[in-house]
Scaffold this active site. Structure first.
Site, PDB file in Angstrom:
ATOM      1  CE  LYS A  87      37.931  93.150  68.477  1.00 51.85           C
ATOM      2  NZ  LYS A  87      38.762  93.964  67.582  1.00 51.85           N
TER       3      LYS A  87
HETATM    4  O1  G3P Z   1      37.651  96.924  65.506  1.00 53.83           O
HETATM    5  C1  G3P Z   1      37.149  96.365  64.320  1.00 53.83           C
HETATM    6  C2  G3P Z   1      37.748  97.043  63.175  1.00 53.83           C
HETATM    7  O2  G3P Z   1      39.120  96.809  63.193  1.00 53.83           O
HETATM    8  C3  G3P Z   1      37.245  96.758  61.834  1.00 53.83           C
HETATM    9  O3  G3P Z   1      37.538  97.886  61.104  1.00 53.83           O
HETATM   10  O4  G3P Z   1      37.985  99.230  59.115  1.00 53.83           O
HETATM   11  O5  G3P Z   1      38.530  96.772  59.136  1.00 53.83           O
HETATM   12  O6  G3P Z   1      36.179  97.544  59.045  1.00 53.83           O
HETATM   13  P1  G3P Z   1      37.559  97.838  59.505  1.00 53.83           P
END
Ligand code: G3P
Length: 217
Positions: A87
């Site tokens: 990633k």
């Molecule tokens: O895969 C990306 C993700 O982990 C971000 O999610 O909920 O932290 O915006 P969030």
């Protein structure tokens, strides 16, 4: 649409895997820290543990932000396990590194994508997955799903092989809307997956069936 779970929590990963509908896992440094996984050796071991618990791709994020560092770290991550996807953040050196990994046959997930232009660059560089963060766009009063829509159009126009991995999914409606638009993959918390099970008519209908069966026996 593939279902990935967005967590570094092994119990939740195993629970999703046991459902038989899981296609992979995404992690990020914040999710690893949330599980208390710190120190390079522990982090690498945890990625291997996750790979052993699931059958699909497992995204492991690099920390380096310069080309040489990203390449060195990504090569080491990819060598850990065949299921690892490197990633890489959407920055200039990240794009260069994605091209390097792509030419080497190493899978990549271009992360922190917030615009269609960024997604176009990721596809040009040969990313396996592109991760538009829809929840974080919604958080700032921008339509995250509209970005998925735009990327779908662009990728279809040119038959790019890069898969749209809708990330920062927060709830079941995000999952459904992404499926309608045609995102290739969604990654979200376990709640966004098991939430799809729920319907009050299923619950009341099942309760009625069981009650009627009991009456007749
Ligand atoms: O895969 C990306 C993700 O982990 C971000 O999610 O909920 O932290 O915006 P969030």
């Amino acid at each position: 649409m593939k279902f990935f779970i967005d967590t570094a929590n092994l119990e939740q990963i195993k629970e999703a895997q046991a459902l038989g509908i899981l296609d992979g896992v995404t992690t990020n440094p914040s999710l690893m820290a949330k599980e208390g996984i710190t120190g390079q050796d522990n982090i690498l071991k945890h990625y291997v543990d996750i790979c052993s618990a699931v059958t699909g791709d497992v995204s492991a994020e690099v920390i380096a932000t310069d080309y040489e560092g990203i390449v060195q770290e990504g090569d080491a991550l990819a060598a850990l396990h065949p299921q690892i996807v490197v990633k890489v953040p959407m920055i200039k050196d990240g794009i260069k590194a994605i091209r390097y990994f792509s030419d080497k046959g190493i899978k990549t997930n271009c992360t922190l994508v917030f615009s269609a232009g960024q997604a176009l660059l990721a596809a040009k560089a040969g990313a396996t997955y592109v991760s538009p963060f829809i929840g974080r766009l919604d958080d700032i009063s921008t339509d995250g799903l509209n970005l998925i829509d735009e990327i779908r159009v662009i990728y279809d126009n040119y038959d790019f092989n890069t898969q749209i991995l809708a990330a920062s999914v927060r709830h079941t409606m995000h999952v459904l809307e992404c499926a309608k638009i045609g995102a290739d993959v969604m990654t979200g918390p376990l709640s966004s997956i098991v939430g799809l099970l729920k319907h009050p008519l299923t619950d009341s209908g099942l309760a009625q069936f069981l009650a009627d069966h009991k009456k007749g026996n």
